[in-house]
Design a protein around this motif. Structure first.
Motif, PDB file in Angstrom:
ATOM      1  N   VAL A  24       0.804  -1.189  -0.072  1.00  0.00           N
ATOM      2  CA  VAL A  24       0.280  -0.087   0.103  1.00  0.00           C
ATOM      3  C   VAL A  24       0.771   1.262  -0.238  1.00  0.00           C
ATOM      4  O   VAL A  24       1.992   1.382   0.805  1.00  0.00           O
ATOM      5  N   PHE A  25       0.347   2.247  -0.635  1.00  0.00           N
ATOM      6  CA  PHE A  25       0.957   3.614  -0.617  1.00  0.00           C
ATOM      7  C   PHE A  25       2.413   3.640  -0.887  1.00  0.00           C
ATOM      8  O   PHE A  25       3.007   3.280  -1.820  1.00  0.00           O
ATOM      9  N   MET A  47      -7.680   3.421   1.255  1.00  0.00           N
ATOM     10  CA  MET A  47      -6.929   3.601   2.426  1.00  0.00           C
ATOM     11  C   MET A  47      -7.464   2.584   3.297  1.00  0.00           C
ATOM     12  O   MET A  47      -8.383   2.669   3.662  1.00  0.00           O
ATOM     13  N   GLY A  48      -6.662   1.645   3.826  1.00  0.00           N
ATOM     14  CA  GLY A  48      -6.954   0.701   4.821  1.00  0.00           C
ATOM     15  C   GLY A  48      -7.285  -0.606   4.699  1.00  0.00           C
ATOM     16  O   GLY A  48      -7.395  -1.550   5.472  1.00  0.00           O
ATOM     17  N   GLY A  50      -5.826  -2.676   2.494  1.00  0.00           N
ATOM     18  CA  GLY A  50      -4.909  -3.783   2.126  1.00  0.00           C
ATOM     19  C   GLY A  50      -5.044  -5.164   2.522  1.00  0.00           C
ATOM     20  O   GLY A  50      -4.975  -6.134   2.006  1.00  0.00           O
ATOM     21  N   ASP A  70       1.523  -3.321   4.853  1.00  0.00           N
ATOM     22  CA  ASP A  70       0.404  -2.355   5.331  1.00  0.00           C
ATOM     23  C   ASP A  70       1.420  -1.102   5.784  1.00  0.00           C
ATOM     24  O   ASP A  70       2.438  -1.383   6.135  1.00  0.00           O
ATOM     25  N   GLY A  71       0.739  -0.193   6.063  1.00  0.00           N
ATOM     26  CA  GLY A  71       1.220   0.970   6.635  1.00  0.00           C
ATOM     27  C   GLY A  71       0.524   1.384   7.776  1.00  0.00           C
ATOM     28  O   GLY A  71      -0.428   0.757   8.413  1.00  0.00           O
ATOM     29  N   SER A  74      -2.625   3.187   7.550  1.00  0.00           N
ATOM     30  CA  SER A  74      -3.529   2.450   6.789  1.00  0.00           C
ATOM     31  C   SER A  74      -4.295   1.528   7.855  1.00  0.00           C
ATOM     32  O   SER A  74      -5.295   1.335   7.877  1.00  0.00           O
ATOM     33  N   MET A  77      -6.717   2.729  10.120  1.00  0.00           N
ATOM     34  CA  MET A  77      -7.817   3.133   9.587  1.00  0.00           C
ATOM     35  C   MET A  77      -8.684   1.870   9.389  1.00  0.00           C
ATOM     36  O   MET A  77     -10.142   1.922   8.915  1.00  0.00           O
ATOM     37  N   ASN A  78      -8.299   0.688   9.594  1.00  0.00           N
ATOM     38  CA  ASN A  78      -9.297  -0.457   9.423  1.00  0.00           C
ATOM     39  C   ASN A  78      -8.913  -1.426  10.517  1.00  0.00           C
ATOM     40  O   ASN A  78      -8.518  -2.624  10.344  1.00  0.00           O
ATOM     41  N   TYR A 103       1.780   9.729   8.504  1.00  0.00           N
ATOM     42  CA  TYR A 103       1.153   9.433   7.153  1.00  0.00           C
ATOM     43  C   TYR A 103       2.028  10.117   6.019  1.00  0.00           C
ATOM     44  O   TYR A 103       2.010  10.998   5.595  1.00  0.00           O
ATOM     45  N   ASN A 106       0.902  11.652   2.696  1.00  0.00           N
ATOM     46  CA  ASN A 106       0.091  12.622   3.030  1.00  0.00           C
ATOM     47  C   ASN A 106       0.757  13.890   3.678  1.00  0.00           C
ATOM     48  O   ASN A 106       0.116  14.406   4.769  1.00  0.00           O
TER      49      ASN A 106
END
Lengths: 188, 182
Positions: A24-25, A47-48, A50, A70-71, A74, A77-78, A103, A106
């Motif tokens: 991710v990202f 986002m989230g 993955g 994963d981050g 992220s 977020m989940n 982040y 971002n």
């Protein structure tokens, strides 16, 4: 201590040359540069999600090992996904979180709970079979082969710092041909 | 003035209702193997509880509905069919995932969505309940196909909708209008 993200990814690529990898990202951009491969899956969309995409892949193809990169933002977020994955209990899924406390894609602003939240402890409490934390490249190098031999679901926290800033090519990330290439490779 | 479905559908008797057994038969006939789900009081007794006992279907209990969209996407790449079960509140909570994964990536995300509080025989757009009323128009704005399963007469919509989603690569929402009888 921390590990440079690109160093960790190079090491992982040597040990997982042909695995299905959901990334991710920021980690995804580094990963596809380090391990270009048709079984890279970087189109998670939202986002989230993955680890949710990875769970679908792991349940659909129990004969393939699925790694999710994963981050920390992220995952936050989940976070319920930890419980969902643990309950589904796919033996072929290993969930890495690259913890940099920000982040990064971002603006590198801090995540909530930076330096306080223990992601490996969360995963273990959610029901992952085992969890590990590495903050040193040498220790990760010494441990990764045995981690990859274990039955999942496993969780690995890598405490990282950014490497060389990646090229955030979002057009590539969402490109249809990558999804078609992935499906063909998975079912070929 | 509200539009109403025909008198038979407006009935709260079994004749104007949909049966969970019939829905399950259509789900299985569609080749679905996986059911990611969040319980919904509208469908729990008549559909989800019997689904959980149904041979040949694997329930995946998810914590939040948008997880299910990611799971369905991953399964679709493995040529495995899934149907995501939820309440309309979960649909509203999953709009961004549906937008990106379903619509923009052209993936067959199939969702069965209980319309809790929809009045029997009343079209969703005419419901007194705001969440029920806005669900279909939001999907229209997104270009997402949807169908209403209100009585047993609508069961025949399920398999063609799922088949088309997988054949053409697009999401579809099957609204459950009345609480299914077992």
């Amino acid at each position: 201590m921390t590990i440079r993200r690109d160093d960790a990814l190079r090491l992982l690529a040597r040990h997982a040359p042909d695995d299905v990898v959901v990334a991710v990202f920021t980690t995804a951009f580094d990963w596809i540069a380090i391990r270009p491969h048709p079984l890279n899956y970087i189109t998670v969309g939202a986002m989230g999600l993955g680890s949710s995409h990875a769970l679908g892949l792991a349940l659909g193809r129990p004969d393939k090992r699925v790694l999710v990169l994963d981050g920390d933002g992220s995952l936050l977020m989940n976070l319920g996904a930890l419980v969902t994955v643990a309950a589904a209990a796919p033996q072929n899924l290993i969930h890495f979180v690259f913890e940099n406390g920000t982040y990064e894609a971002n603006g590198s602003l801090p995540i909530p709970g930076r330096d306080r939240v223990d992601f490996s402890a969360l995963a273990r409490a959610a029901g992952y079979r085992k969890s590990y934390t590495f903050d040193d490249l040498g220790a990760f190098e010494a441990g990764i082969a045995s981690v990859l031999r274990e039955a999942g679901p496993l969780f690995v926290t890598l405490k990282v710092e950014p490497g060389i800033p990646p090229n955030y090519d979002y057009a590539l990330m969402h490109a249809p041909h990558l999804r078609q290439q992935f499906k063909a490779a998975l079912n070929g | 003035m509200s539009l109403h479905l025909d008198a038979a559908r407006a009935s709260t008797s079994g004749a104007g209702r949909v049966h969970g057994r019939g829905i399950i038969n259509e789900i299985k006939a569609s080749g679905v193997e996986f059911i990611p789900c969040v319980p919904d009081i509208h469908t729990s007794e008549g559909l989800l509880r019997p689904l959980a006992l149904e041979p040949g279907l694997r329930l995946i209990r998810v914590c939040k509905e948008d997880e299910g969209i990611g799971i369905c996407a991953g399964l679709s790449y493995c040529n495995k069919r899934a149907l995501l079960l939820m309440q309309h509140t979960g649909l509203l909570d999953s709009i961004n995932a549906l937008r990106s994964v379903g619509v923009e990536y052209s993936l067959p995300i199939c969702m069965m969505v209980g319309l809790l509080n929809k009045e029997p025989g009343v079209l969703p757009r005419d419901s007194k309940h705001y969440g029920v009323r806005i669900s279909a128009p939001i999907l229209d704005a997104m270009g997402v196909e949807h169908h209403l399963i209100e009585t047993d007469a609508d069961l025949g919509l399920i398999k063609p909708a799922i088949d088309a989603a997988y054949a053409r690569g697009h999401p579809v929402v099957l609204f459950i209008g009345t609480s299914p009888l077992p």
